[in-house]
Design a protein around this motif. Structure first.
Motif, PDB file in Angstrom:
ATOM      1  N   ILE A   1     -27.911 -31.205 -17.920  1.00 44.52           N
ATOM      2  CA  ILE A   1     -27.568 -32.621 -17.899  1.00 44.52           C
ATOM      3  C   ILE A   1     -28.843 -33.448 -17.914  1.00 44.52           C
ATOM      4  CG2 ILE A   1     -26.481 -34.459 -16.541  1.00 44.52           C
ATOM      5  CD1 ILE A   1     -24.586 -32.396 -15.434  1.00 44.52           C
ATOM      6  N   ALA A   2     -28.898 -34.409 -18.823  1.00 48.26           N
ATOM      7  CA  ALA A   2     -30.074 -35.266 -18.935  1.00 48.26           C
ATOM      8  C   ALA A   2     -30.111 -36.268 -17.793  1.00 48.26           C
ATOM      9  CB  ALA A   2     -30.055 -36.001 -20.277  1.00 48.26           C
ATOM     10  N   GLY A   3     -31.349 -36.600 -17.366  1.00 48.55           N
ATOM     11  CA  GLY A   3     -31.508 -37.623 -16.340  1.00 48.55           C
ATOM     12  C   GLY A   3     -32.518 -37.228 -15.293  1.00 48.55           C
ATOM     13  N   LYS A   4     -33.355 -38.162 -14.928  1.00 44.90           N
ATOM     14  CA  LYS A   4     -34.377 -37.909 -13.923  1.00 44.90           C
ATOM     15  C   LYS A   4     -33.946 -38.339 -12.522  1.00 44.90           C
ATOM     16  CE  LYS A   4     -38.201 -38.368 -17.207  1.00 44.90           C
ATOM     17  NZ  LYS A   4     -39.453 -39.095 -17.536  1.00 44.90           N
ATOM     18  N   THR A   5     -32.979 -39.212 -12.461  1.00 42.21           N
ATOM     19  CA  THR A   5     -32.493 -39.687 -11.164  1.00 42.21           C
ATOM     20  C   THR A   5     -31.018 -39.357 -11.020  1.00 42.21           C
ATOM     21  OG1 THR A   5     -31.795 -41.864 -11.962  1.00 42.21           O
ATOM     22  CG2 THR A   5     -34.110 -41.627 -11.318  1.00 42.21           C
ATOM     23  N   GLU A   6     -30.531 -39.436  -9.776  1.00 46.41           N
ATOM     24  CA  GLU A   6     -29.111 -39.189  -9.530  1.00 46.41           C
ATOM     25  C   GLU A   6     -28.248 -40.151 -10.335  1.00 46.41           C
ATOM     26  OE1 GLU A   6     -27.858 -39.141  -5.503  1.00 46.41           O
ATOM     27  OE2 GLU A   6     -28.405 -37.041  -5.239  1.00 46.41           O
ATOM     28  N   LYS A   7     -28.618 -41.419 -10.354  1.00 46.69           N
ATOM     29  CA  LYS A   7     -27.805 -42.412 -11.050  1.00 46.69           C
ATOM     30  C   LYS A   7     -27.726 -42.111 -12.544  1.00 46.69           C
ATOM     31  CE  LYS A   7     -28.249 -46.168  -7.727  1.00 46.69           C
ATOM     32  NZ  LYS A   7     -28.616 -47.588  -7.479  1.00 46.69           N
ATOM     33  N   GLU A   8     -28.811 -41.611 -13.105  1.00 42.66           N
ATOM     34  CA  GLU A   8     -28.800 -41.240 -14.521  1.00 42.66           C
ATOM     35  C   GLU A   8     -27.890 -40.041 -14.770  1.00 42.66           C
ATOM     36  OE1 GLU A   8     -32.889 -40.634 -15.390  1.00 42.66           O
ATOM     37  OE2 GLU A   8     -33.334 -42.765 -15.693  1.00 42.66           O
ATOM     38  N   VAL A   9     -27.921 -39.091 -13.833  1.00 42.55           N
ATOM     39  CA  VAL A   9     -27.056 -37.911 -13.961  1.00 42.55           C
ATOM     40  C   VAL A   9     -25.589 -38.322 -13.880  1.00 42.55           C
ATOM     41  CG1 VAL A   9     -26.335 -35.750 -12.875  1.00 42.55           C
ATOM     42  CG2 VAL A   9     -28.764 -36.300 -13.070  1.00 42.55           C
ATOM     43  N   PHE A  10     -25.263 -39.180 -12.918  1.00 45.98           N
ATOM     44  CA  PHE A  10     -23.879 -39.652 -12.787  1.00 45.98           C
ATOM     45  C   PHE A  10     -23.447 -40.397 -14.054  1.00 45.98           C
ATOM     46  CE2 PHE A  10     -24.232 -38.517  -8.386  1.00 45.98           C
ATOM     47  CZ  PHE A  10     -22.943 -38.421  -7.911  1.00 45.98           C
ATOM     48  N   LYS A  11     -24.357 -41.187 -14.617  1.00 43.32           N
ATOM     49  CA  LYS A  11     -24.036 -41.943 -15.825  1.00 43.32           C
ATOM     50  C   LYS A  11     -23.739 -41.003 -16.996  1.00 43.32           C
ATOM     51  CE  LYS A  11     -25.773 -45.716 -18.717  1.00 43.32           C
ATOM     52  NZ  LYS A  11     -26.913 -46.651 -18.951  1.00 43.32           N
ATOM     53  N   THR A  12     -24.460 -39.896 -17.022  1.00 47.00           N
ATOM     54  CA  THR A  12     -24.263 -38.918 -18.095  1.00 47.00           C
ATOM     55  C   THR A  12     -22.850 -38.352 -18.078  1.00 47.00           C
ATOM     56  OG1 THR A  12     -26.601 -38.301 -18.043  1.00 47.00           O
ATOM     57  CG2 THR A  12     -25.092 -36.730 -19.058  1.00 47.00           C
ATOM     58  N   ILE A  13     -22.278 -38.230 -16.875  1.00 49.02           N
ATOM     59  CA  ILE A  13     -20.908 -37.695 -16.775  1.00 49.02           C
ATOM     60  C   ILE A  13     -19.882 -38.821 -16.592  1.00 49.02           C
ATOM     61  CG2 ILE A  13     -21.636 -35.437 -15.956  1.00 49.02           C
ATOM     62  CD1 ILE A  13     -20.993 -36.340 -13.105  1.00 49.02           C
ATOM     63  N   SER A  14     -20.315 -40.025 -16.959  1.00 48.38           N
ATOM     64  CA  SER A  14     -19.426 -41.206 -16.979  1.00 48.38           C
ATOM     65  C   SER A  14     -18.848 -41.545 -15.600  1.00 48.38           C
ATOM     66  CB  SER A  14     -18.288 -40.999 -17.984  1.00 48.38           C
ATOM     67  OG  SER A  14     -18.810 -40.792 -19.267  1.00 48.38           O
ATOM     68  N   LEU A  15     -19.712 -41.437 -14.571  1.00 48.00           N
ATOM     69  CA  LEU A  15     -19.309 -41.799 -13.222  1.00 48.00           C
ATOM     70  C   LEU A  15     -20.315 -42.770 -12.618  1.00 48.00           C
ATOM     71  CD1 LEU A  15     -18.163 -38.570 -11.317  1.00 48.00           C
ATOM     72  CD2 LEU A  15     -16.794 -40.615 -11.744  1.00 48.00           C
ATOM     73  N   PRO A  16     -19.839 -43.731 -11.849  1.00 47.01           N
ATOM     74  CA  PRO A  16     -20.766 -44.534 -11.041  1.00 47.01           C
ATOM     75  C   PRO A  16     -21.425 -43.622 -10.010  1.00 47.01           C
ATOM     76  CG  PRO A  16     -18.577 -45.522 -11.088  1.00 47.01           C
ATOM     77  CD  PRO A  16     -18.444 -44.143 -11.640  1.00 47.01           C
ATOM     78  N   TRP A  17     -22.595 -44.013  -9.541  1.00 45.95           N
ATOM     79  CA  TRP A  17     -23.268 -43.240  -8.497  1.00 45.95           C
ATOM     80  C   TRP A  17     -22.425 -43.227  -7.236  1.00 45.95           C
ATOM     81  CZ3 TRP A  17     -25.573 -44.809  -3.735  1.00 45.95           C
ATOM     82  CH2 TRP A  17     -26.344 -43.828  -3.122  1.00 45.95           C
ATOM     83  N   ILE A  18     -22.249 -42.043  -6.652  1.00 48.22           N
ATOM     84  CA  ILE A  18     -21.475 -41.878  -5.425  1.00 48.22           C
ATOM     85  C   ILE A  18     -22.440 -41.556  -4.293  1.00 48.22           C
ATOM     86  CG2 ILE A  18     -19.689 -40.543  -4.253  1.00 48.22           C
ATOM     87  CD1 ILE A  18     -18.468 -39.950  -7.005  1.00 48.22           C
ATOM     88  N   PRO A  19     -22.449 -42.354  -3.214  1.00 52.61           N
ATOM     89  CA  PRO A  19     -23.344 -42.058  -2.086  1.00 52.61           C
ATOM     90  C   PRO A  19     -23.148 -40.644  -1.579  1.00 52.61           C
ATOM     91  CG  PRO A  19     -22.338 -44.217  -1.811  1.00 52.61           C
ATOM     92  CD  PRO A  19     -21.647 -43.566  -2.976  1.00 52.61           C
ATOM     93  N   PRO A  20     -24.225 -39.961  -1.214  1.00 59.30           N
ATOM     94  CA  PRO A  20     -24.137 -38.559  -0.774  1.00 59.30           C
ATOM     95  C   PRO A  20     -23.122 -38.329   0.342  1.00 59.30           C
ATOM     96  CG  PRO A  20     -26.425 -39.190  -1.070  1.00 59.30           C
ATOM     97  CD  PRO A  20     -25.618 -40.440  -1.239  1.00 59.30           C
ATOM     98  N   GLU A  21     -22.997 -39.310   1.269  1.00 56.13           N
ATOM     99  CA  GLU A  21     -22.088 -39.140   2.395  1.00 56.13           C
ATOM    100  C   GLU A  21     -20.632 -39.012   1.972  1.00 56.13           C
ATOM    101  OE1 GLU A  21     -25.328 -42.080   3.828  1.00 56.13           O
ATOM    102  OE2 GLU A  21     -24.269 -41.589   1.993  1.00 56.13           O
TER     103      GLU A  21
END
Length: 279
Positions: A1-21
């Protein structure tokens, strides 16, 4: 999966960033897909602390010392809630002693500028559900917490009845550490917390999330249950000295795991609004 940050990874799978908790498979993906994730509470949202103890009972500091530390933390208010208990281990005081206790808190409140000091009490719940202090004394406080500190092995039905009777008292604002657990030392007592919550919803009773590291009670699961019912939470430290006021962050971390938002927690409110809630 492409992306250097969590938010980029989530975007790649068409999801908003979800807080770890929230990553517990509690429906967070479904909420994210429709844009309904909670805006989780943060430590900076906390305006005050509603459970702490002083030398009047089993604490190690004075009211003034606790207030000064709370002021350093940026709080706008605190509640001193020393024990009213028949148990010697808690240095329980007699009912008549609380009149002077309240007066001493009022004096400290006038002396320490920039923070409001509320006169509260943590009153023991007897096994039959009655409270250690009479209503004629309880009504004099700004804030009353009810707590179980004895007979932890009562059968579930009796413990549930005991707690419900306590929170039905019109002078009880908050149920402290609702399941009585101490991590690594004592399991939660047997109680039907769903029934307790149903009654708390009717009575307007606030449930405490005790932030002390050995309690964290309510836990995250029960925080989420309370939120679903619309029951408000108080995140409090149960501090017995000034440094312990800093454990608030553990309570906030637990609240975040329980999906709590700023609006779910009463001590995120400014003092004026808090007083309206407590009425």
């Amino acid at each position: 999966i492409a992306g250097k940050t969590e938010k980029e990874v989530f975007k790649t799978i068409s999801l908003p960033w979800i807080p770890p908790e929230l990553r517990e498979d509690w429906g967070e993906i479904e909420k994210a897909l429709v844009g309904k994730l909670p805006k989780l509470i943060e430590l900076k949202d906390i305006q005050g602390d509603l459970q702490m103890h002083t030398k009047f009972s089993d604490g190690d500091a004075t009211t003034e010392e606790m207030a000064k530390k709370a002021k350093e933390l940026g709080y706008k208010y605190i509640a001193i809630t020393d024990h009213a208990s028949p148990l010697g281990i808690l240095k329980g005081r007699k009912p008549k002693e609380f009149i002077k206790y309240i007066k001493d808190i009022r004096k400290a409140d006038k002396k320490i500028k920039g923070i409001k000091i509320l006169a509260g009490v943590e009153v023991d719940v007897y096994p039959n559900g009655k409270l250690y202090l009479p209503d004629s004394t309880l009504k004099k406080f700004d804030l009353v917490l009810a707590a179980v500190h004895s007979k932890f092995r009562q059968p579930e039905r009796e413990m549930t009845k005991r707690i419900i009777k306590a929170i039905e008292n019109p002078y009880v604002y908050i149920l402290a550490h609702p399941t009585g657990r101490i991590i690594g030392e004592r399991e939660p007592y047997a109680v039907d917390l769903d029934k307790v919550m149903d009654v708390a919803k009717k009575t307007g009773t606030i449930l405490e999330l005790n932030a002390f590291w050995s309690r964290l009670d309510l836990n995250d699961v029960n925080c989420k249950k309370a939120k679903k019912r619309g029951i408000k939470i108080a995140i409090s430290t149960d501090a017995h000295n000034p440094m312990e006021l800093e454990v608030m962050r553990y309570g906030v971390a637990t609240a975040r795991r329980g999906w709590l938002e700023k609006k779910d927690v009463i001590n995120t409110l400014p003092l004026k609004k808090l007083k309206k809630v407590l009425k």
